[in-house]
Motif scaffolding. Structure first.
Motif: not given
Ligand code: FES
Length: 445
Positions: A327-354
């Motif tokens: 999760r990244q807190w990107q400043p957009r002026g002093p009173e706002q930010f843009e939140l960037w959110n990257w869900p991550m998964v394991w390359n090795s894990a079964p697709p159902e788990f991911n």
């Protein structure tokens, strides 16, 4: 009053901030002042290593995505040689953005204004009617502006705009140890499950960074409705069992002892995932950390990258799939930010788990996530009080929890990892250190 270009007034304010922090206080002005905001862009986001993406987002030559360092827009590209480049997305002719797509694959960028062409490594490569228009031009001089340092650790790509930067590993310091036990559990590693989710939050970016560096205390209150409906099985554990790890550099983590019983194993993953891990990649202490059942539930790498990781599901009593989001807190002026959110998964894990992990990630901290909405509502207070003429006179925020034995907060004995671990999360040491680092970064030249 304005602080201008970090003149004496600003220096005086920052030394007041440092004195206040030592006593567990902070002026709310830091959460909305335009001059402080400008100084942050000039002094923090151009001097620190800032996260810009994951290697899995640009796997092949020509791949690119648009990214931000502070409020500056960049192209994060893998060039034809396979090198990762971070190029300011502004033409050096008249500043027009040269790339208008969020992502894609190309060997060159052609500016839409007059048609100058740049390679994806940033070099100047030509212009329309070149023979007549530019019989001479210093092609080495007129490439796109390039970040002087780009490097990655455990797949996380960071950039630093300061030519005199310390190496990334030195900047991350002891956080590398913890990044290994989160992301380095096998050769294949993790990948971004898709493009980052992005949304605007009416709060200051520092409220998010500070929360994830140590604030486990808010869970029992801000997220209490999730406990009420049984989505968090024992809501009181969120603060009584979690603890802090403070690292040098303003970085910090929230950790937790083993959360799930057998057959869930290291990192609270189920056997079909743990069987794909190769813990021999880790050192003895790192293995001891995982095998003791410890896990990281949150961290902040100064200044603005955080992580959330916990078992979760989209329904009461559902399968508890560990989900991991950057999760990244990107400043957009002093009173706002843009939140960037990257869900991550394991390359090795079964697709159902991911899939279960991704669904849980979106359900908890996606743009409409049940945890997410609780947080963004309360963080609105920062700009409100920062703007308040009455509060600006002399109001201070309380950061005293855990100061000088004022709470149930002791050093954790025999800690196997780097940093200073605590016995509980009934303290705000990590948050005070984050703000201390912030004030030092602003005060430095
Ligand atoms: Fe880019 Fe003129 S502004 S070519």
């Amino acid at each position: 009053g304005g602080y201008g270009s970090l003149n004496g007034t600003m220096q005086a304010f920052l030394s007041e901030v440092q004195k206040d922090l030592a006593q567990g206080m902070l002026s709310p002005r830091v959460l909305n002042d335009p001059d402080i905001h400008r100084a942050e862009l000039d002094r923090i986001f151009t001097k620190c290593w800032v996260f810009v993406g994951h290697v899995s987002e640009i796997p092949s030559p020509g791949d690119y995505v648009l990214r931000y360092v502070g409020e500056d827009q960049f192209i994060l590209a893998r060039d034809e040689q396979g090198e990762i480049q971070l190029l300011l997305n502004n033409c050096v002719h008249r500043a027009s953005p040269v790339c208008r797509a969020e992502k894609g694959n190309t060997s060159h960028f052609r500016c839409p204004y007059h048609g100058w062409i740049y390679k994806n490594s940033g070099e100047w490569n030509g212009a329309p009617h070149r023979a007549k228009a530019y019989r001479t031009i210093d092609t080495a001089r007129w490439g796109l502006r390039k970040a002087p340092h780009v490097d990655s650790y455990q797949g996380l790509i960071f950039a630093c705009l300061d030519p005199d930067a310390v190496p990334l590993r030195e900047y991350l310091g002891d956080m590398c140890w913890y990044l290994d036990v989160i992301f380095g559990l096998n050769e294949q590693g993790m990948r971004a499950a898709g493009d980052p989710h992005r949304w605007i939050v009416p709060a200051n970016w520092k409220s998010g960074a500070e929360n994830f560096v140590g604030d486990a205390y808010h869970v029992q209150s801000a997220h209490s409705s999730l406990g009420d409906i049984g989505l968090i099985p024992d809501n009181s554990k969120s603060v009584t069992e979690t603890f802090h790890i403070a690292l040098e550099g303003g970085h910090g983590l929230i950790a937790i002892p083993k959360a799930l019983p057998e057959p869930f194993g290291v990192g609270n993953y189920p056997p079909e995932v743990t069987s794909t891990f190769d813990l021999d990649r880790l050192d003895d202490d790192q293995r001891a950390f995982l095998e003791s059942g410890y896990g990281v539930v949150g961290f902040t790498i100064f200044p603005n990258l955080s992580l959330f990781q916990a078992p979760g599901s989209t329904e009461v009593g559902g399968f508890p799939a560990v989900n991991t989001s950057l999760r990244q807190w990107q400043p957009r002026g002093p009173e706002q930010f843009e939140l960037w959110n990257w869900p991550m998964v394991w390359n090795s894990a079964p697709p159902e788990f991911n899939q279960a992990s991704y669904d849980a990630a979106v359900f908890s901290f996606g743009p409409s996530g049940v945890f997410e909405q609780d947080d963004t509502v309360v963080w609105r207070g920062g700009p409100m009080v920062g703007r308040s003429a009455f509060a600006r006179q002399d109001m201070k925020l309380n950061f005293q929890m855990g100061l000088d034995g004022m709470s149930d907060y002791e050093p954790r004995p025999d800690w196997m990892g780097p940093g200073e671990a605590s016995t509980s999360a009934f303290g705000e040491r990590n948050q005070r250190r984050w703000w201390q680092r912030w004030s030092e970064a602003l005060a430095s030249s």
